[in-house]
Design a protein around this motif. Structure first.
Motif: not given
Length: 253
Positions: A145-162
């Motif tokens: 599967n493909v996650s992202s380093i944003i999975f740890a949290g990022a301002a302005g990307q709550v939907d994508y990170g979650a």
């Protein structure tokens, strides 16, 4: 060849990452089942990948949305009939549909929130449910599967990170359910040189690349190489893992 006599299904195969994965797999002797929501992109990918297929391998492509159960089921049914049972599943489909990459949580619409979760999870859900039973029956399978380093949290990307955190969690849960014969892993890319770059200003591009140890964006083929490793026998003792492919940037706040 590392994937000789294997059949790989790659979703999102018309995009830069999906096409790079499919091409890399073809170089390693895999037969391919490819899909993308865009017929134009998918046909272009097939045209570029076809000449590199190893002798005796097959390539089947079908336009469709893996977010829709009926279309995902038709893809698997038709692909297996044409090419053979799926040994390797690569779930590439994901991202953010909105042209606006960043959206403060307090102004984020429910529609965007729901759409981001569907885009990043539904295809994984459908395709995994459709191909995993055969893998378990044959006692062999690789799912990436493909996650992202944003999975740890990022301002302005709550939907994508979650959503990407959910992909990582889903990966680990499925690894436990499908062990010991089917491995399930995911990669966590940083910014890769895809169409997402077009949505960033030059200032944003410079800012994003400057925080990476490599001081540049990743290339689709570099993603493909990591996916190939996890799909190969070289990673036979790896499951439930999240591999950052991120130029030295670790998933963190």
């Amino acid at each position: 060849m590392r994937l000789a006599n294997r059949v790989a299904l790659v979703s999102g195969a018309g995009g830069p990452m999906g096409a790079a994965v499919a091409k890399r797999f073809a170089e390693e002797g895999a037969s391919l089942i490819l899909t993308d929501i865009s017929a134009t992109r998918l046909n272009a990918a097939v045209e570029s990948i076809g000449p590199g297929m190893a002798p005796g391998t097959k390539l089947f492509s079908q336009r469709g949305s893996v977010l829709v159960r009926e279309e995902a089921a038709r893809l698997v049914e038709d692909g297996v009939a044409e090419v053979g049972p799926v040994d390797i599943l690569i779930n590439i489909v994901g991202g953010i549909r909105s042209q606006q990459m960043f959206e403060p949580f307090l102004t984020m619409t429910e529609e965007r929130f729901d759409a981001t979760f569907a885009l990043n999870l539904k295809g994984n859900f459908h395709l995994t449910q459709l191909v995993a039973p055969g893998m378990l029956e044959r006692k062999y399978g690789r799912i990436v599967n493909v996650s992202s380093i944003i999975f740890a949290g990022a301002a302005g990307q709550v939907d994508y990170g979650a959503a990407k955190a959910a992909v990582a969690s889903m990966t680990r849960s499925l690894a436990l359910e499908f062990a010991p014969h089917v491995t399930v892993n995911c990669i966590a890319p940083a910014t890769i040189r895809t169409s997402v770059i077009d949505r960033l200003s030059q200032e944003e591009q410079d800012q994003w690349s400057s925080v990476m140890a490599m001081k540049r964006f990743g290339e689709p083929r570099e993603i493909a190489n990591a996916v190939l490793f996890l799909a190969s026998e070289e990673a036979s003792y790896i499951t439930g893992d999240v591999l950052p492919v991120s130029g030295g940037t670790w998933p963190a706040l």
